[in-house]
Design a protein around this motif. Sequence first.
Motif, PDB file in Angstrom:
ATOM      1  N   TYR A  33     -35.608   8.259 -22.819  1.00  0.00           N
ATOM      2  CA  TYR A  33     -35.375   9.695 -22.639  1.00  0.00           C
ATOM      3  C   TYR A  33     -34.386  10.161 -23.712  1.00  0.00           C
ATOM      4  O   TYR A  33     -33.219  10.412 -23.428  1.00  0.00           O
ATOM      5  CB  TYR A  33     -34.832   9.976 -21.237  1.00  0.00           C
ATOM      6  CG  TYR A  33     -35.596   9.249 -20.154  1.00  0.00           C
ATOM      7  CD1 TYR A  33     -36.877   9.656 -19.786  1.00  0.00           C
ATOM      8  CD2 TYR A  33     -35.040   8.140 -19.513  1.00  0.00           C
ATOM      9  CE1 TYR A  33     -37.583   8.984 -18.807  1.00  0.00           C
ATOM     10  CE2 TYR A  33     -35.743   7.470 -18.535  1.00  0.00           C
ATOM     11  CZ  TYR A  33     -37.014   7.889 -18.181  1.00  0.00           C
ATOM     12  OH  TYR A  33     -37.709   7.222 -17.226  1.00  0.00           O
ATOM     13  N   PRO A  34     -34.818  10.246 -24.974  1.00  0.00           N
ATOM     14  CA  PRO A  34     -33.880  10.500 -26.083  1.00  0.00           C
ATOM     15  C   PRO A  34     -33.222  11.878 -26.037  1.00  0.00           C
ATOM     16  O   PRO A  34     -32.196  12.082 -26.675  1.00  0.00           O
ATOM     17  CB  PRO A  34     -34.767  10.356 -27.331  1.00  0.00           C
ATOM     18  CG  PRO A  34     -36.152  10.617 -26.842  1.00  0.00           C
ATOM     19  CD  PRO A  34     -36.205  10.101 -25.442  1.00  0.00           C
ATOM     20  N   ASP A  35     -33.806  12.822 -25.297  1.00  0.00           N
ATOM     21  CA  ASP A  35     -33.232  14.169 -25.248  1.00  0.00           C
ATOM     22  C   ASP A  35     -32.513  14.431 -23.937  1.00  0.00           C
ATOM     23  O   ASP A  35     -32.299  15.586 -23.562  1.00  0.00           O
ATOM     24  CB  ASP A  35     -34.330  15.213 -25.463  1.00  0.00           C
ATOM     25  CG  ASP A  35     -34.985  15.074 -26.830  1.00  0.00           C
ATOM     26  OD1 ASP A  35     -34.242  14.826 -27.792  1.00  0.00           O
ATOM     27  OD2 ASP A  35     -36.218  15.189 -26.915  1.00  0.00           O
ATOM     28  N   LEU A  36     -32.141  13.370 -23.226  1.00  0.00           N
ATOM     29  CA  LEU A  36     -31.450  13.531 -21.947  1.00  0.00           C
ATOM     30  C   LEU A  36     -30.071  14.148 -22.138  1.00  0.00           C
ATOM     31  O   LEU A  36     -29.614  14.931 -21.301  1.00  0.00           O
ATOM     32  CB  LEU A  36     -31.316  12.165 -21.270  1.00  0.00           C
ATOM     33  CG  LEU A  36     -30.647  12.132 -19.899  1.00  0.00           C
ATOM     34  CD1 LEU A  36     -31.438  12.966 -18.903  1.00  0.00           C
ATOM     35  CD2 LEU A  36     -30.494  10.702 -19.398  1.00  0.00           C
ATOM     36  N   LEU A  37     -29.409  13.821 -23.259  1.00  0.00           N
ATOM     37  CA  LEU A  37     -28.062  14.328 -23.541  1.00  0.00           C
ATOM     38  C   LEU A  37     -28.056  15.108 -24.855  1.00  0.00           C
ATOM     39  O   LEU A  37     -28.873  14.829 -25.745  1.00  0.00           O
ATOM     40  CB  LEU A  37     -27.064  13.162 -23.647  1.00  0.00           C
ATOM     41  CG  LEU A  37     -26.939  12.221 -22.457  1.00  0.00           C
ATOM     42  CD1 LEU A  37     -25.986  11.080 -22.790  1.00  0.00           C
ATOM     43  CD2 LEU A  37     -26.458  12.969 -21.225  1.00  0.00           C
ATOM     44  N   PRO A  38     -27.155  16.073 -25.003  1.00  0.00           N
ATOM     45  CA  PRO A  38     -27.000  16.716 -26.319  1.00  0.00           C
ATOM     46  C   PRO A  38     -26.574  15.673 -27.345  1.00  0.00           C
ATOM     47  O   PRO A  38     -25.746  14.804 -27.051  1.00  0.00           O
ATOM     48  CB  PRO A  38     -25.902  17.761 -26.079  1.00  0.00           C
ATOM     49  CG  PRO A  38     -25.198  17.322 -24.836  1.00  0.00           C
ATOM     50  CD  PRO A  38     -26.215  16.621 -23.995  1.00  0.00           C
ATOM     51  N   ALA A  39     -27.164  15.735 -28.530  1.00  0.00           N
ATOM     52  CA  ALA A  39     -26.980  14.661 -29.504  1.00  0.00           C
ATOM     53  C   ALA A  39     -26.288  15.143 -30.769  1.00  0.00           C
ATOM     54  O   ALA A  39     -26.557  16.252 -31.255  1.00  0.00           O
ATOM     55  CB  ALA A  39     -28.329  14.035 -29.858  1.00  0.00           C
ATOM     56  N   PHE A  40     -25.409  14.290 -31.301  1.00  0.00           N
ATOM     57  CA  PHE A  40     -24.770  14.490 -32.600  1.00  0.00           C
ATOM     58  C   PHE A  40     -25.241  13.370 -33.519  1.00  0.00           C
ATOM     59  O   PHE A  40     -25.232  12.197 -33.127  1.00  0.00           O
ATOM     60  CB  PHE A  40     -23.249  14.460 -32.462  1.00  0.00           C
ATOM     61  CG  PHE A  40     -22.666  15.655 -31.757  1.00  0.00           C
ATOM     62  CD1 PHE A  40     -22.129  16.717 -32.471  1.00  0.00           C
ATOM     63  CD2 PHE A  40     -22.666  15.724 -30.376  1.00  0.00           C
ATOM     64  CE1 PHE A  40     -21.610  17.815 -31.823  1.00  0.00           C
ATOM     65  CE2 PHE A  40     -22.145  16.820 -29.712  1.00  0.00           C
ATOM     66  CZ  PHE A  40     -21.618  17.872 -30.438  1.00  0.00           C
ATOM     67  N   ALA A  41     -25.630  13.719 -34.734  1.00  0.00           N
ATOM     68  CA  ALA A  41     -26.135  12.728 -35.682  1.00  0.00           C
ATOM     69  C   ALA A  41     -25.019  12.297 -36.638  1.00  0.00           C
ATOM     70  O   ALA A  41     -24.126  13.087 -36.970  1.00  0.00           O
ATOM     71  CB  ALA A  41     -27.310  13.297 -36.468  1.00  0.00           C
ATOM     72  N   THR A  42     -25.094  11.048 -37.075  1.00  0.00           N
ATOM     73  CA  THR A  42     -24.150  10.532 -38.061  1.00  0.00           C
ATOM     74  C   THR A  42     -24.905   9.636 -39.024  1.00  0.00           C
ATOM     75  O   THR A  42     -26.104   9.357 -38.840  1.00  0.00           O
ATOM     76  CB  THR A  42     -23.001   9.761 -37.366  1.00  0.00           C
ATOM     77  OG1 THR A  42     -22.017   9.414 -38.356  1.00  0.00           O
ATOM     78  CG2 THR A  42     -23.511   8.491 -36.706  1.00  0.00           C
ATOM     79  N   TRP A  43     -24.206   9.147 -40.048  1.00  0.00           N
ATOM     80  CA  TRP A  43     -24.853   8.306 -41.053  1.00  0.00           C
ATOM     81  C   TRP A  43     -24.853   6.842 -40.597  1.00  0.00           C
ATOM     82  O   TRP A  43     -23.951   6.410 -39.882  1.00  0.00           O
ATOM     83  CB  TRP A  43     -24.140   8.434 -42.390  1.00  0.00           C
ATOM     84  CG  TRP A  43     -24.145   9.831 -42.943  1.00  0.00           C
ATOM     85  CD1 TRP A  43     -23.106  10.701 -42.979  1.00  0.00           C
ATOM     86  CD2 TRP A  43     -25.262  10.508 -43.512  1.00  0.00           C
ATOM     87  NE1 TRP A  43     -23.493  11.895 -43.535  1.00  0.00           N
ATOM     88  CE2 TRP A  43     -24.818  11.800 -43.880  1.00  0.00           C
ATOM     89  CE3 TRP A  43     -26.587  10.163 -43.755  1.00  0.00           C
ATOM     90  CZ2 TRP A  43     -25.654  12.736 -44.468  1.00  0.00           C
ATOM     91  CZ3 TRP A  43     -27.426  11.096 -44.347  1.00  0.00           C
ATOM     92  CH2 TRP A  43     -26.962  12.362 -44.695  1.00  0.00           C
ATOM     93  N   PRO A  44     -25.864   6.050 -41.003  1.00  0.00           N
ATOM     94  CA  PRO A  44     -25.973   4.658 -40.543  1.00  0.00           C
ATOM     95  C   PRO A  44     -24.722   3.804 -40.740  1.00  0.00           C
ATOM     96  O   PRO A  44     -24.378   3.023 -39.846  1.00  0.00           O
ATOM     97  CB  PRO A  44     -27.169   4.117 -41.340  1.00  0.00           C
ATOM     98  CG  PRO A  44     -28.026   5.327 -41.584  1.00  0.00           C
ATOM     99  CD  PRO A  44     -27.073   6.473 -41.763  1.00  0.00           C
ATOM    100  N   PRO A  45     -23.993   3.885 -41.883  1.00  0.00           N
ATOM    101  CA  PRO A  45     -22.813   3.015 -42.022  1.00  0.00           C
ATOM    102  C   PRO A  45     -21.732   3.270 -40.974  1.00  0.00           C
ATOM    103  O   PRO A  45     -20.908   2.391 -40.707  1.00  0.00           O
ATOM    104  CB  PRO A  45     -22.297   3.350 -43.433  1.00  0.00           C
ATOM    105  CG  PRO A  45     -23.483   3.868 -44.160  1.00  0.00           C
ATOM    106  CD  PRO A  45     -24.270   4.618 -43.142  1.00  0.00           C
ATOM    107  N   VAL A  46     -21.720   4.460 -40.375  1.00  0.00           N
ATOM    108  CA  VAL A  46     -20.694   4.766 -39.369  1.00  0.00           C
ATOM    109  C   VAL A  46     -20.927   3.965 -38.100  1.00  0.00           C
ATOM    110  O   VAL A  46     -19.995   3.682 -37.351  1.00  0.00           O
ATOM    111  CB  VAL A  46     -20.677   6.277 -39.073  1.00  0.00           C
ATOM    112  CG1 VAL A  46     -19.612   6.632 -38.028  1.00  0.00           C
ATOM    113  CG2 VAL A  46     -20.420   7.062 -40.362  1.00  0.00           C
ATOM    114  N   LEU A  47     -22.193   3.570 -37.839  1.00  0.00           N
ATOM    115  CA  LEU A  47     -22.511   2.833 -36.606  1.00  0.00           C
ATOM    116  C   LEU A  47     -21.695   1.554 -36.490  1.00  0.00           C
ATOM    117  O   LEU A  47     -21.253   1.180 -35.401  1.00  0.00           O
ATOM    118  CB  LEU A  47     -24.012   2.521 -36.564  1.00  0.00           C
ATOM    119  CG  LEU A  47     -24.478   1.639 -35.399  1.00  0.00           C
ATOM    120  CD1 LEU A  47     -24.151   2.295 -34.067  1.00  0.00           C
ATOM    121  CD2 LEU A  47     -25.965   1.339 -35.503  1.00  0.00           C
ATOM    122  N   GLN A  48     -21.500   0.865 -37.609  1.00  0.00           N
ATOM    123  CA  GLN A  48     -20.739  -0.387 -37.573  1.00  0.00           C
ATOM    124  C   GLN A  48     -19.312  -0.155 -37.090  1.00  0.00           C
ATOM    125  O   GLN A  48     -18.753  -0.962 -36.348  1.00  0.00           O
ATOM    126  CB  GLN A  48     -20.742  -1.033 -38.959  1.00  0.00           C
ATOM    127  CG  GLN A  48     -20.084  -2.416 -38.991  1.00  0.00           C
ATOM    128  CD  GLN A  48     -20.171  -3.047 -40.363  1.00  0.00           C
ATOM    129  OE1 GLN A  48     -20.700  -2.451 -41.299  1.00  0.00           O
ATOM    130  NE2 GLN A  48     -19.658  -4.260 -40.484  1.00  0.00           N
TER     131      GLN A  48
END
Length: 595
Positions: free
Chosen positions: A89-104
């Motif tokens: 359910y990817p749209d269950l919550l409001p989403a903020f996007a970031t760049w892949p290196p930030v995930l680490q």
Amino acid sequence: MFAKAFRVKSNTAIKGSDRRKLRADVAATFPALSAEQLSELVSNKEELNVIKLYAHRGDAVTVYANSQNPVLFEMEKSLYPTVYALWSYPDLLPAFATWPPVLQKLAGGADLMLPGVVVPSCGLPQVQKGTLCAITLAGNRAPVAIGIATMSTAEMLAAGMKGRGLTVLHTYTDHLWGFGDKSSPPTIAPMVADPAEMRCTEEEGDEGQEHGNHLSADPSLVTDFGNLGLQEGDDCTELGKTNENGAAEMAEEENTEAPQEAEDSRTPQEQMDELLHQCFLHALKCKVKKSELPLLTSTFLRNHMFSCCPEGQQLDIKKSSYKKLSKFLLCMQQKKILQVKELSKGVESIVDVDWKHVDIRSFVVPEMSSSVPAAQENRCSDGEQQYHPPEIVPLYGVTSKMAPLFLESGHKKGSLLFSSDVRNIIINYVKNNELVDETNKNFVKVNPILCDCLLDKAEQDEISKLKWDDLVSRCLERLQLSHQLTFFGHEPITRKGNIDPIDITIAQRSSNKKVTIIKNLEVYGLDPQAVANILQQRVQASATLGTLPGAKDRVQVQIQGNQINHLAKLLLEEYRIPRKYIQGLEKAPKLGRKK
């Protein structure tokens, strides 16, 4: 929260009544879920397990696992979805996007800073402070983390997209994700033709993402993912390669640079007010436990708030706008963060704390170089590793005789519990079985299970009621005593029985000479050789190491003369070992009066 390993307390199948209650709680927490989606998330047919665990900071968390994957977790009576649930359910919550290196960095325990947020041309989702949000990677709508907004969308934009945006609770690749099948996020295409049209906060976007309100992903858009979120080969990563590194660097620098700029324009009183609030929230979030309540306000200030003060700063309430602790706590009580009562004349105590309050939940614990003064951090003989006293917590194991009493709460033989858990289980058992005496509520009626578990044979025909304190103390006495050791930077270690104290003895040698013998230093993470070297330098007497009789993995330190006074200062003041874990200090020689 799950960046470090947690300790599983129990893992049981959910009851039918608990399943219905969970479904009702999920429907209330996430009203956008349809009835069909709700039945998929909390299914009647599939097995659903309830896992109770303790996070590395001691927070009690209840996890609900469906098909071996954790889909929900509950903390302080609030429900949160895991990344496994959000992938369906990817749209269950409001989403903020970031760049892949930030995930680490997020997976390592960092929060999402606003400079690392990718802003589409259609704008950020509209959220309020305290709103639960999802975090996605640019070019993929599959959430990789969840967090709580530290400010509203309007406040984010007013701050120029600088500062901390989301307090991260759970991420892809953390230990909660690792508790499942460790699958990777699916590829869910953005709701725009070209994800490369997204821009960072410094750029003016041409085309943005269009946020829909659908709750389930289009199956045609979902494929096997692998580790796309961490790769640098997708279109969005190539476009923002420079911006990615800049966002990650800005996310780290923002935490230190922004406050320094603000402090330049604030008065000393405003700075002290901010420090007071920081120490207050830090103490409630990390130091104070529910079992400590009621807690004297003076003790709260002395033992908890002062210890949360950052190194190089000094907390002084008189220099704040509140002037007095009582006035400050009254203000916090008006905000409904806590409740203060005068339990005895002239003495105020904190009787209740709302740990679910948005100010506590959204507070981010600042990184402190050390919570122990430098004088108390003695280095080992190699001069590299600093010593931190271990945290020692008693545990109580359920025995076969006591198992019937704990069966109702889902604990079996061998389950390890904290004393507060035992007390709560006993209270709930008494209330659920209506055993409180009607004539005197200070007494509890003894039913057959309590009789078999807590009474001796000679008492079973004589005792029909027990006082609350007697009931709990009898229960603790009949459980198997264990203890948990937690060393700084390491996972907790659980051992049966009482912890061995540091044993100090005085022995007589030839020619009426005395020697001081110290045992069990290794139990507390102390290096016997380092202790021997320090004592030898301070008292100018020879010190030797020898094998401890009956223990192959331990050694004892022997030093000439009665050196208990020097040893007490070293262990109590510098190593900060609690006195109750040191045996033999009473044998110290009495110091004569100086003439």
